[in-house]
Design a protein around this motif. Sequence first.
Motif, mmCIF file in Angstrom:
data_model
loop_
_atom_site.group_PDB
_atom_site.id
_atom_site.type_symbol
_atom_site.label_atom_id
_atom_site.label_comp_id
_atom_site.label_asym_id
_atom_site.label_seq_id
_atom_site.Cartn_x
_atom_site.Cartn_y
_atom_site.Cartn_z
ATOM 1 N N LEU A 275 16.701 -7.731 -5.324
ATOM 2 C CA LEU A 275 17.211 -6.383 -5.101
ATOM 3 C C LEU A 275 17.478 -5.677 -6.425
ATOM 4 N N ALA A 276 18.110 -6.408 -7.362
ATOM 5 C CA ALA A 276 18.428 -5.809 -8.659
ATOM 6 C C ALA A 276 17.150 -5.437 -9.407
ATOM 7 N N PHE A 277 16.147 -6.319 -9.360
ATOM 8 C CA PHE A 277 14.895 -6.051 -10.076
ATOM 9 C C PHE A 277 14.195 -4.818 -9.519
ATOM 10 N N PHE A 278 14.032 -4.780 -8.203
ATOM 11 C CA PHE A 278 13.284 -3.667 -7.608
ATOM 12 C C PHE A 278 14.091 -2.365 -7.648
ATOM 13 N N SER A 279 15.413 -2.466 -7.654
ATOM 14 C CA SER A 279 16.223 -1.262 -7.812
ATOM 15 C C SER A 279 16.023 -0.668 -9.207
ATOM 16 N N ALA A 280 16.037 -1.541 -10.229
ATOM 17 C CA ALA A 280 15.834 -1.070 -11.601
ATOM 18 C C ALA A 280 14.438 -0.487 -11.779
ATOM 19 N N PHE B 101 3.295 -0.248 -8.533
ATOM 20 C CA PHE B 101 3.040 -1.469 -7.775
ATOM 21 C C PHE B 101 4.230 -2.427 -7.776
ATOM 22 N N GLY B 102 5.293 -2.052 -8.474
ATOM 23 C CA GLY B 102 6.463 -2.913 -8.486
ATOM 24 C C GLY B 102 7.622 -2.348 -7.688
ATOM 25 N N LEU B 103 7.327 -1.404 -6.794
ATOM 26 C CA LEU B 103 8.405 -0.699 -6.109
ATOM 27 C C LEU B 103 8.422 -0.895 -4.610
ATOM 28 N N TRP B 104 7.433 -1.639 -4.067
ATOM 29 C CA TRP B 104 7.313 -1.615 -2.606
ATOM 30 C C TRP B 104 8.539 -2.161 -1.899
ATOM 31 N N VAL B 105 9.275 -3.049 -2.571
ATOM 32 C CA VAL B 105 10.411 -3.689 -1.900
ATOM 33 C C VAL B 105 11.562 -2.712 -1.673
ATOM 34 N N LEU C 85 18.141 6.966 -3.766
ATOM 35 C CA LEU C 85 17.717 5.932 -2.814
ATOM 36 C C LEU C 85 17.319 4.641 -3.509
ATOM 37 N N ALA C 86 17.023 4.713 -4.805
ATOM 38 C CA ALA C 86 16.697 3.490 -5.537
ATOM 39 C C ALA C 86 17.934 2.630 -5.763
ATOM 40 N N MET C 87 19.123 3.211 -5.620
ATOM 41 C CA MET C 87 20.362 2.456 -5.780
ATOM 42 C C MET C 87 20.674 1.719 -4.470
ATOM 43 N N VAL C 88 20.790 0.405 -4.532
ATOM 44 C CA VAL C 88 20.902 -0.408 -3.323
ATOM 45 C C VAL C 88 22.078 0.004 -2.434
ATOM 46 N N PRO C 89 23.292 0.204 -2.970
ATOM 47 C CA PRO C 89 24.413 0.554 -2.070
ATOM 48 C C PRO C 89 24.157 1.859 -1.317
ATOM 49 N N PHE D 150 0.837 -1.206 0.000
ATOM 50 C CA PHE D 150 0.000 0.000 0.000
ATOM 51 C C PHE D 150 0.872 1.257 0.000
ATOM 52 N N GLY D 151 1.935 1.237 0.822
ATOM 53 C CA GLY D 151 2.652 2.458 1.139
ATOM 54 C C GLY D 151 3.323 3.109 -0.049
ATOM 55 N N HIS D 152 3.949 2.316 -0.911
ATOM 56 C CA HIS D 152 4.611 3.002 -2.016
ATOM 57 C C HIS D 152 3.643 3.504 -3.073
#
Length: 852
Positions: free
Chosen positions: A347-352, A330-334, A403-407, A284-286
Amino acid sequence: MTDATHSGTASGVLPDGTAIDRADIATNPPQRALHLHRELDRVWADLPGWRGFFTSVNHGTIGLRFMATSFVFFAIGGVLAMLIRAQLATREGAFLDTDLYNQIFTMHGTIMMFLFAIPMLEGLGLWLLPKILGARDMAFPRLSALGYFCYLFGGSVIVLSLLFGVAPDDGWFMYTPLSDRTHSPGVNADVWLLGVTFVEISAMAAAVEITVTILRCRAAHMPLTRMPLMGWYLLGTSVMMLVGFPPLILGSILLEVQRAFDWPFFDVARGGDPLLWQHLFWLFGHPEVYIIFLPAAGALSTIIPVLSRTTILGYGAIVAAIIGLVFLSFGLWVHHMFTVGIPHMALAFFSAASALVAVPTAVQIFAWIGTMWDGKVQMRLPMLYVMGFFATFVMGGLTGVMLAMVPFNWQAHDTAFVTAHLHYVLIGGFVFPMLAAVTYWMPLICGRWRIRGLGEAAFWLILIGFHGTFFLMHLTGLLGMPRRIDVYPGNPEWEWLNLTSSVFGMIQSAGFALFAFDIIMQWLFGRRSWRNPWKAPTLDWAMPVPSPSYNFASLPGPRQPDADAILPLARGEGLLPGAPRGLRETLVVEPASGRPQHVAVLATNTALPVLTSAAIGSFFGAMLLGFYWLAPLGILATIIVAWRWGAIMGSTEDRAPAQVAPDLHLPLHFQVRNTLALTGAVALLVGDATLYASLLFGVGFLTVVAPGWPAPPSGLEMPVLVAGLAAVAAMAVGSVAARLAEANRARPSGHLWTLVGTGMAVLALVMLGVVAMGLDDPTRHARDALRGVVVGFAVAHGVIAGLLALRSHLDHRQGRVGANRYGAIPGWRLFQDFWLATSAISLAVVLAQEVL
């Protein structure tokens, strides 16, 4: 009865300047505008005095109430923010103790997200949509009023809890296990769970309302693909609300059931997992970020071309960007959970995906910049707030990509940097556009022009105060300051930054106070505004100021496509002029083409919404106070009041078609199958199906990921499984009965099939009761608790389907069903099929668990 048709084509220009071909409809003869006004006002006006507050269902009144109430909550949330800044101004701030500080920052986030942002957009949608689409009201006026009272009551409970020292204190995200009964033994968390869920009824009602209104209540021959962009933005918003809110509603129910009855959905020792809460919350949140952003972007797409004296650039690209945002969100909540231990591939998928969402956002921003570049920008007050949006939101978007970049996320996670990013996105992407919208539409709301100078001063105070407050928080975040702390005695390097932020925070607050003062002064003392003061081409300005309760004396048609038709519409030369039958009528069109289909008779003033809200509130109140034995009485009261909603609907006789134009006669909605109510039922089931899918996600997630599995041996006996199969079989017979009841609605046998359907619903509920009695102890393991929820889901929908079958039976007896009248049967079919499908899937899941 078939829909009326007409022939002929002509060319025209849409409000956005697009040339189109359209079907032609002859104009009605002109009438005296004053006579039409008086006739319509008698039908559409609210009741006078206090009765009007409790009985009004008009979209204009309800929309303004939503916006006014949300601004009151915004002011409360702003005061709480200043208390936070006062505490953080020094290292060892003694202004608040830790417990109170926790309550205040939790309440600040909760109020701003649930009691300000979403209700504000609901209010804007309810107030604006019929005006901009060329309708007289929203599709379900009583639903609008119900949503408002649920919002008012639920929000009041949440805010008042602060005065009694029992406000939520676990953060506006309520992470488990912090929020379970062991770590939060008081009622603080219950206030959040029950209060927010109560308020979300309002959001779901608004989502259904907005979706159906956009699809079915537009001006005649306004194609879906060419309606004003605001319609597209709000359609995307409402769809996201239908799909985005159910996961949080489910999560809130599960957590409250765990707290109240010790069912272990999030308890690791008994097969639960706290991460399930995070998944449901951020599902819901994102999307909520975009739920908030899209209506604001719609206001920008409306205001920018008007104040740039040109048409919007890239209409098709913007629509595509809206659709892209809806899907991508809907593909960004992670990306809120990068630090919880997600596999590297995920991680790579949701970062992209998180970085990719910048593309449709950039498309809109470039379209707005291009529109301004192409026109002549008038730097009036609404445009100042538009500039404030650009200066703020773009920066928030850039830090979002960081912030979308994991590191980087791992380094900045849970620091003040994230707080700064969040506020740049929300205030830049929502508050500044909303302030622009309020100043833009105020003449239409109150009929008065603002007092020069106050608004400009408020704008500069807000802009300077905001950037001074939150830009520095990027730096404190990069220096490692975590959020949600009340003191930092060992970090003197953060102090001057925090002190400076607090000073600018006070300046920002003064700006918002001045803005409110400016609005009040305009309402009370502003000089009378002239019609269409911005010279806008859109239909919302094709009416007097302030806007009348019925919006249009006659509805816009192909010959009245824009604001230039203000006088012909007032003289009744449009469609469906006046109120000759003394009913609240509006035109209903085919969703894609906008071809007129029938005339809907809308509800008039009634106290049913406030009574229904009070009945629902009695259930939540009993749960909050721990009187669980009283809660079923609240459900019973809700059913009794809700039954009245259907009792006053429908017709016992065929009505003559309504004359919409000299060559166009349309049936009233009593005599067509595809009514607004049926479209609304479909929209509601989309949200319902999302909630059920979220429940299946929970079953799969705990089964595969959670520790503490496999579950203990199942104690389900063969008779229990047989009862489950018998329940599904009875539901299937009920579905067949619903079809036969509709096919034979004009024959006596139709009456019989409604009885069969009612009986099958009762039988299925009895069998579900047998299943419930045979379940394992739901406090033993998460698997057993989930099975209890699945059975509860089936029982709840069985009660609804059974009541609809009974309503169909009474419709037959009372003459509301005939060859051209359908009564409640189509709605019964929909819910009966949904009940059957979800129950069959649930039974298959349980059988699979037993076999595998």
